[in-house]
Scaffold this active site. Structure first.
Site, PDB file in Angstrom:
ATOM      1  CG  HIS A 181      45.832  35.863  43.769  1.00 44.18           C
ATOM      2  ND1 HIS A 181      46.254  36.283  45.005  1.00 44.18           N
ATOM      3  CD2 HIS A 181      45.485  36.976  43.088  1.00 44.18           C
ATOM      4  CE1 HIS A 181      46.151  37.598  45.066  1.00 44.18           C
ATOM      5  NE2 HIS A 181      45.697  38.042  43.917  1.00 44.18           N
ATOM      6  CG  ASP A 215      43.024  40.061  35.997  1.00 47.80           C
ATOM      7  OD1 ASP A 215      42.364  41.109  35.949  1.00 47.80           O
ATOM      8  OD2 ASP A 215      44.106  39.967  36.607  1.00 47.80           O
TER       9      ASP A 215
END
Ligand code: CMC
Length: 438
Positions: free
Chosen positions: A314, A372
């Site tokens: 991320h 996710d």
């Protein structure tokens, strides 16, 4: 100047490499988080731009909505930790919180719910709009197209300078996007559209519109409705990510909110962003078996291959994404509710996570599971096809986009977003007639 006054003060002096000049920049301090050097006068005073492709070190706006501490793995909506909201709140309450800044009183909540839940129907002519798409169109393409088309149907709420128009547009978007999403799915499988039922809750209604058929009774499983509601809470907002920045940039030109949210949907679709939940399931299917994990990770680590471990890494989190933790726990609860004792995909995901978290490549780069990584497994178990995963993300994020768009429009310091560049192309030259070109 910004309409907000920033607490703290001071300045930072930077020496500009390659010249003997220095610049003293005011330091701005938000409520929490690192200090921010104010660059706004740098070009006007020194003729110098800042260069920050990907905006890794640039604050593009000030916002009071969401805060992330990527090193500590903290996510706050309006100051409230995501873990507390996930446990105690609901999607519509979170929507109110994100839009208005405070948790609602019972009366405010009831009025807000009524406002959203009673605007779920689409203009009937929008229904025929779906027929223009191929049946095998990706539902994100349909969602993007139909949400953009809303600006052609709701002319009575397009004046962005009128607060009441902004409010109605926001409600319409939050209320109607689930209907559009469910209809995109129904269209793809050739089933009749199911009209919304306003007596149902937000997530409940979405499950109903997706899974019910006119020929049969359909009762929504409350555990699955609660799980979907939780997934929506976790995805509702995430600071200035790519799609939110897209919405703000489009909105900064004065474009109408339906067009801006359609732009956000397009941006979310990419596999580096919201499309990752779909890509995770594809990746797990390609790996196929725990025995193939080492070979797969070798490919991921090979600089000459474009393979990435989807659902990992991320831009902001350099620690476990707090949403991924909640998602992992929810995954086990949903599978238990559905009576799925052994899910090979979940087993594979758990082992893949374990191996990656002990691998020097991922450890040294601080790559952890993101939101996710587990969401696709839950959504698949709940009966959603893979192509709908990013659509569900978009339904949730519509609340965040709308809140950020409203905050931007109400900011007196708001200007058109217009980045600059380092030009590395040809210097000025004269046009050469074709006869003289070799
Ligand atoms: N698999 C393998 N290597 C990775 C991954 C990954 N998933 N993510 C980052 N890296 C490596 C990257 O190759 C680079 O290595 P090196 O320093 O040797 O060149 C280093 O880690 C830093 O990566 P980066 O590309 O500079 O990081 P970024 O901040 O630009 O990218 C990201 C962030 C999310 C696009 C990226 O981590 C990624 O592609 N992850 C997979 C896709 C994904 O799961 N996206 C969902 C994000 S969370 C939900 C959302 O935002 O919608």
């Amino acid at each position: 100047m910004s309409g907000t006054s920033y607490s703290g003060s001071g300045s930072v002096t930077v020496t500009l490499d390659g010249s003997n000049r220095t610049a003293t920049l005011p330091l701005l301090q938000g409520t929490i988080g690192p200090s921010v050097a104010d660059m706004r006068k740098l070009y006007a005073e020194l003729g110098i731009f800042t260069f920050d492709p990907g905006y890794g070190g640039t604050a593009a706006c000030d916002s009071k909505i969401t805060y992330i501490d990527g090193d500590a793995g903290v996510l706050l909506y309006r100051g409230y930790p995501i873990e507390q909201l996930a446990e105690h709140s609901s999607f519509l309450e979170v929507a109110y919180l994100l839009m208005y800044g405070e948790l609602p009183t019972p009366a405010q909540k009831a009025e807000f719910d009524r406002g959203v839940l009673h605007h779920t129907m689409l203009h009937e002519q929008l229904r025929s709009f779906f027929n223009g798409f191929r049946r095998d169109a990706h539902p994100m393409a349909v969602l993007c197209g139909v949400v953009g088309a809303m600006s052609a149907f709701y002319h009575d709420s397009l004046d962005i300078n009128d607060p009441e128009h902004r409010r109605i547009s926001a409600f319409r978007l939050i209320a109607k996007v689930p209907t559009i999403a469910a209809w995109a799915y129904k269209y793809s499988i050739g089933q009749p559209f199911v009209y919304p039922r306003n007596s149902l809750g937000y997530a409940e209604n979405m499950l109903y519109m997706m899974h019910a058929v006119p020929a049969e009774e359909y009762t929504v499983n409350p555990v699955l409705a609660r799980a979907l509601d939780l997934i929506l809470v976790l995805h509702a907002d995430h600071e200035q990510n790519a799609s939110t920045s897209t919405v703000r940039l489009a909105g900064s030109t004065g474009a109408n909110p339906f067009a801006c949210i359609a732009a956000g949907i397009a941006s979310l679709w990419g596999p580096a962003h919201g499309g990752a939940n779909e890509a995770v399931l594809k990746m797990l299917a390609d790996i196929g078996h725990v025995a193939h994990i080492p070979d797969f990770l070798e490919k991921v680590k090979d600089k000459n291959s474009a393979v990435r471990l989807m659902g990992f890494g991320h831009r902001v989190y350099k620690n476990y994404d707090p949403r991924a933790k909640i998602m992992q726990q929810t995954c086990h609860a949903v599978l238990a509710e559905l009576g799925i004792k052994d899910d090979p995909l979940l087993d594979l995901a758990v082992e893949l996570e374990r191996v990656a978290l002990h691998d020097e490549y991922f450890v040294s780069r601080k790559l952890y599971p993101n939101v996710d990584f587990y969401s696709g497994i839950i959504l698949k178990a709940m009966g959603f096809p893979t192509s709908m995963f990013t659509v569900l993300f978009a339904v949730a994020r519509t609340v965040g986009w709308v809140s950020q768009w409203m905050e931007m429009i109400e900011d007196p310091a708001q200007r058109i977003g217009r980045p600059r560049q380092i030009y590395t192309g040809a210097p000025q030259r004269d046009y050469l007639p074709m006869s003289r070109r070799t």
